[in-house]
Write a protein that holds these residues in place. Sequence first.
Motif, short mmCIF file in Angstrom:
data_model
loop_
_atom_site.label_atom_id
_atom_site.label_comp_id
_atom_site.label_asym_id
_atom_site.label_seq_id
_atom_site.Cartn_x
_atom_site.Cartn_y
_atom_site.Cartn_z
N TYR A 165 -76.53 -42.65 51.12
CA TYR A 165 -75.07 -42.92 50.54
C TYR A 165 -74.61 -41.39 50.07
CZ TYR A 165 -77.39 -42.92 45.96
OH TYR A 165 -78.12 -42.62 44.74
N ILE A 166 -73.20 -41.70 50.23
CA ILE A 166 -72.66 -40.63 49.79
C ILE A 166 -71.80 -40.93 48.51
CG2 ILE A 166 -70.47 -39.12 50.22
CD1 ILE A 166 -71.48 -38.97 53.03
N PHE A 167 -71.95 -40.18 47.37
CA PHE A 167 -71.28 -40.68 46.10
C PHE A 167 -70.41 -39.59 45.33
CE2 PHE A 167 -75.41 -38.77 45.25
CZ PHE A 167 -75.32 -37.99 43.81
N GLY A 168 -69.86 -38.48 46.11
CA GLY A 168 -68.99 -37.55 45.70
C GLY A 168 -69.08 -36.10 46.45
N LYS A 169 -68.26 -35.30 45.79
CA LYS A 169 -68.42 -33.91 46.36
C LYS A 169 -69.62 -33.38 45.94
CE LYS A 169 -64.07 -33.49 47.74
NZ LYS A 169 -63.09 -32.78 46.97
N ALA A 170 -70.31 -32.20 46.90
CA ALA A 170 -71.44 -31.42 46.49
C ALA A 170 -71.16 -30.44 45.61
CB ALA A 170 -72.03 -31.16 47.75
N PRO A 171 -72.23 -30.01 44.83
CA PRO A 171 -71.82 -28.72 43.80
C PRO A 171 -71.95 -27.72 44.74
CG PRO A 171 -73.93 -30.16 43.57
CD PRO A 171 -73.16 -30.88 44.50
N SER A 172 -71.36 -26.77 44.05
CA SER A 172 -71.35 -25.46 44.80
C SER A 172 -72.46 -24.76 45.04
CB SER A 172 -70.13 -24.55 43.86
OG SER A 172 -70.73 -24.26 42.95
N PHE A 173 -73.38 -25.13 44.39
CA PHE A 173 -74.67 -24.41 44.57
C PHE A 173 -75.46 -24.90 45.65
CE2 PHE A 173 -75.66 -27.29 41.13
CZ PHE A 173 -76.85 -28.06 41.68
N MET A 174 -75.40 -26.25 46.12
CA MET A 174 -75.80 -26.87 47.15
C MET A 174 -75.65 -26.33 48.61
SD MET A 174 -76.39 -30.80 46.53
CE MET A 174 -77.24 -31.57 45.36
N LYS A 175 -76.49 -25.63 49.25
CA LYS A 175 -76.23 -24.97 50.79
C LYS A 175 -76.51 -26.08 51.55
CE LYS A 175 -77.95 -20.76 48.86
NZ LYS A 175 -79.32 -19.77 48.84
N PRO A 176 -75.79 -25.98 52.61
CA PRO A 176 -75.62 -26.95 53.72
C PRO A 176 -76.98 -26.80 54.42
CG PRO A 176 -73.63 -26.12 53.48
CD PRO A 176 -74.38 -25.26 52.68
N GLY A 177 -77.63 -27.96 54.79
CA GLY A 177 -78.97 -27.76 55.61
C GLY A 177 -80.13 -27.67 54.79
N GLU A 178 -80.09 -27.70 53.36
CA GLU A 178 -81.22 -27.41 52.61
C GLU A 178 -81.44 -29.00 51.76
OE1 GLU A 178 -82.05 -24.47 50.01
OE2 GLU A 178 -81.31 -22.93 51.47
N LYS A 179 -82.78 -29.39 51.73
CA LYS A 179 -83.03 -30.77 50.76
C LYS A 179 -82.98 -30.31 49.39
CE LYS A 179 -85.43 -32.96 54.44
NZ LYS A 179 -86.53 -33.52 54.96
N TYR A 180 -82.41 -30.96 48.66
CA TYR A 180 -82.49 -30.75 47.10
C TYR A 180 -83.34 -32.04 46.63
CZ TYR A 180 -79.56 -26.69 47.59
OH TYR A 180 -79.08 -25.60 48.15
N TYR A 181 -83.92 -31.62 45.44
CA TYR A 181 -84.67 -32.87 44.69
C TYR A 181 -84.26 -32.86 43.17
CZ TYR A 181 -87.52 -32.20 48.77
OH TYR A 181 -88.08 -32.20 50.11
N SER A 182 -84.19 -34.01 42.68
CA SER A 182 -83.80 -34.19 41.29
C SER A 182 -84.53 -35.48 40.77
CB SER A 182 -82.33 -34.50 41.05
OG SER A 182 -81.77 -34.67 39.61
N TRP A 183 -84.81 -35.30 39.21
CA TRP A 183 -85.66 -36.20 38.59
C TRP A 183 -84.67 -37.32 38.12
CZ3 TRP A 183 -89.92 -36.80 40.44
CH2 TRP A 183 -91.05 -35.84 40.79
#
Length: 657
Positions: free
Chosen positions: A370-388
Amino acid sequence: MKKLSIIAMLMTVIGMLLWQPQLASADELTGHSHEQGLRYLISKDALVKDAKGSYRPNDNVTRGEFASYLAKAMNLETTSDIVFKDVPDTYVHAKDIKLAASAGIITGYGDGSFKPNAVISRQHMAVMLERAIDYLNIPKGTSSITFKDNAAIFKDYRQAVAIGAQLEIIKGSDGYFMPENNATIGQSSSFIVRLMQLAGDPDASGNSNGGNTNGGDTNGGNSNGGDTNTGSSKYAIKEISNGALVGNQGFSTFEAAEKAVTKNTQVIVQSDKIVKMSSGYVVTNNYVALKSETINDAVAVAANTEMEYLSSDATQVKVRLAGQVGYLKHADVTLIPFSMSKGRSYYSNENGEIKHTLYDYNTNKYSSSYIFGKAPSFMKPGEKYYSWNGIYFTNGNGSSNGEAYNYYQFLPARAQTQYTAQELDAYIMNKLTEIESTGVSLYKDATKKSKLIGLGQTLKDVEAKSQINALLVLSLAQHESAYGMSDHAQNLNNLFGLYVYDTNPLNKKFDSVADNINELVDKFLQPNYITPGGSPGKNFSNGAVVGSKALGFNVKYASDPFWGAKIAGHYYRAEKALGFKDANNPYTIGLTTTTGLNVRTGAATSFNPLFTYARSGMPVIITSSATNGWYEVLSDKLYTGKAFVSKDYIQVVNTVK
């Protein structure tokens, strides 16, 4: 001599035969499949012997008996003037029935009767149990658990059955629930002891046999799934090699195995289940109630939820969920070393928007997103990010990370949307046209039948009267009622599934959708989730935002750890369709940094406090720049005047919008 020996043996055998019945009658519950629950009810003076000296564990339980068991187990004390015409004061369980009715656990029938001597069906018992779950503030979420005979469960009882099954209070046999079957006293005792285990009653956590199979019901609340050391259990040290476990160095105790671990690549296993590792993450096998030491409260956690692994011993695992630290049984979780992970849920930047892709550990496949907003500026397209916690993100190797608060997820409810009633109505119709075009049967004729149609003015009226964001309420309604097309929305004007009754569970029919929304606001959101401190005995106020498991409604509202983000997604999509009026003229949001922080009626400590934030990290809307060291803020307590808080205890956060 030979004859004497034979005679002696015969006398011994005869003596044994004569003695056995005496043993059985002395303790008929020993070895019973529901022994633990039965002994628990006895300890609460809820279960007593009949005239023949028996506890009747295999007899069917009546409505009056079950109400009495609940009242005594829950230590109910408050009574009202509720009266049932067929429960005179002289009735043996009259007092307990009145206590249970006063607590809202039973409501009786439309003709004013309770039918205390009628036997109770398993599905009817599930409704009473769910109401007890609510009374005890045991976290629960909307469950999708079904049984093979789900169609046989009365339609409006299914959620209660699913909730009970998800919490492992009630179970079936071979995938069947048998809803119309009557429950025995033994089965009902197991239901209640499991309920009280979740409620934290120390008397309910005994170690007897209670709750194995009987009448198709098993005890899911007391087993450690083989993870306890019974003396014959063996532990082993294995090493992770190319994503697999190799070796099998055995030990008789967990402590001995723990001392023998010498490398980070080694794990301790028991029956091929990892019980200790150096690093990795934890996934819940089923619904659990995490007793958070952080907020000193139980937090509902859905199955398939990833959590930080902190440590473990022979009996439990220490975890952290969005900052909430607590302990879970080994049977409830799976430990996964990072080097053995086949896949994890992740975030990504998709065309400038933040997308959350979820991993299903039952199928070992990515299941939904699901999509829930704008991506933060530090998130690079094509990379996976993880968050607890949905706030701090990393790409795994530390080369790209940062902190980001989604504006809609952490926007306090007292915010006012800038959209008019007409704009909200236009958006609703456009959204209904969109979902109707998908061809999904649920959404057939949505543009004609949805209960969301024409709600714009109602939502703005609620916003004006109750100071709760109209678009936030609409987002909740969309999520909880399938865009106004769910059965309860269609048939009962109930967008939120409020209330359960004995004879009409989940079927309180509202005169209008407006009445239903006002009930949600006035009886649930306003007193419990938004106002700091909440209603007496209801510890639901963890911040007036939809939030996450770290803070906000989501801490207690739903077991789905991403419920708050999904509600934010509805708000974001509405903004995107309507031109981002709210995001383009945003509120300034801050977080409190200390416990016991007073919000006052004026900008000095000499002014009276309006309320106090018990915990830190509470979100506030700052409405003006600091003056003399004080911020003016919107009050989380319903209040039309100005409110102030010391600037020294507020951290302004950058939101992504």
